[in-house]
Motif scaffolding. Structure first.
Motif, PDB file in Angstrom:
ATOM      1  N   GLU A  50      77.601  42.614  45.938  1.00 24.33           N
ATOM      2  CA  GLU A  50      77.091  42.322  47.056  1.00 24.33           C
ATOM      3  C   GLU A  50      77.747  43.035  48.391  1.00 24.33           C
ATOM      4  N   GLY A  51      77.252  43.677  48.755  1.00 19.04           N
ATOM      5  CA  GLY A  51      77.625  44.576  50.383  1.00 19.04           C
ATOM      6  C   GLY A  51      78.888  44.777  50.216  1.00 19.04           C
ATOM      7  N   MET A  52      79.761  44.293  50.469  1.00 20.51           N
ATOM      8  CA  MET A  52      81.280  45.098  50.534  1.00 20.51           C
ATOM      9  C   MET A  52      81.400  44.551  48.786  1.00 20.51           C
ATOM     10  N   ALA A  53      81.690  43.311  48.487  1.00 23.96           N
ATOM     11  CA  ALA A  53      82.306  43.625  46.935  1.00 23.96           C
ATOM     12  C   ALA A  53      82.304  44.676  46.147  1.00 23.96           C
ATOM     13  N   ASP A  54      81.008  45.504  46.144  1.00 23.97           N
ATOM     14  CA  ASP A  54      80.202  46.591  45.625  1.00 23.97           C
ATOM     15  C   ASP A  54      81.089  47.768  46.076  1.00 23.97           C
ATOM     16  N   LEU A  55      81.466  47.846  47.817  1.00 22.80           N
ATOM     17  CA  LEU A  55      82.918  49.033  47.922  1.00 22.80           C
ATOM     18  C   LEU A  55      83.886  48.688  48.097  1.00 22.80           C
ATOM     19  N   ALA A  56      84.282  47.587  47.264  1.00 14.80           N
ATOM     20  CA  ALA A  56      85.558  47.267  47.509  1.00 14.80           C
ATOM     21  C   ALA A  56      85.646  47.872  45.612  1.00 14.80           C
TER      22      ALA A  56
END
Length: 84
Positions: A50-56
């Motif tokens: 979700e959101g920032m976890a995908d970016l990380a």
């Protein structure tokens, strides 16, 4: 700057194995890092967060990929130094 440092770390990993006799040992870190990058990319692609976890997860892929590229370049340098 961070990605350049990660590349340099990958570049220095094979140099640590320059005195080891088997010539294939310098390629092990690059294979391990390449496999780790593929696994992290597969996890990010098929099981997105979700959101920032995908970016990380995508940043982890970039970091492992750059380290693998640096390790391949370092392995080539060590290979050519040994053959001289």
């Amino acid at each position: 700057m961070l990605f350049f440092v990660v590349f340099l770390i990958g570049l220095l990993i094979p140099v640590l194995f320059i005195k080891v006799k088997p010539s294939w040992i310098i390629w092990v870190p690059s294979f391990v890092l390449f496999i780790a990058a593929i696994v992290i990319y597969g996890k990010a692609e098929f099981f997105p967060g979700e959101g920032m976890a995908d970016l990380a997860e995508r940043l982890y892929f970039i970091i492992f990929g750059l380290t693998a590229i640096g390790s391949i370049v370092g392995g080539l340098i060590v290979h050519f130094l040994r053959n001289k």
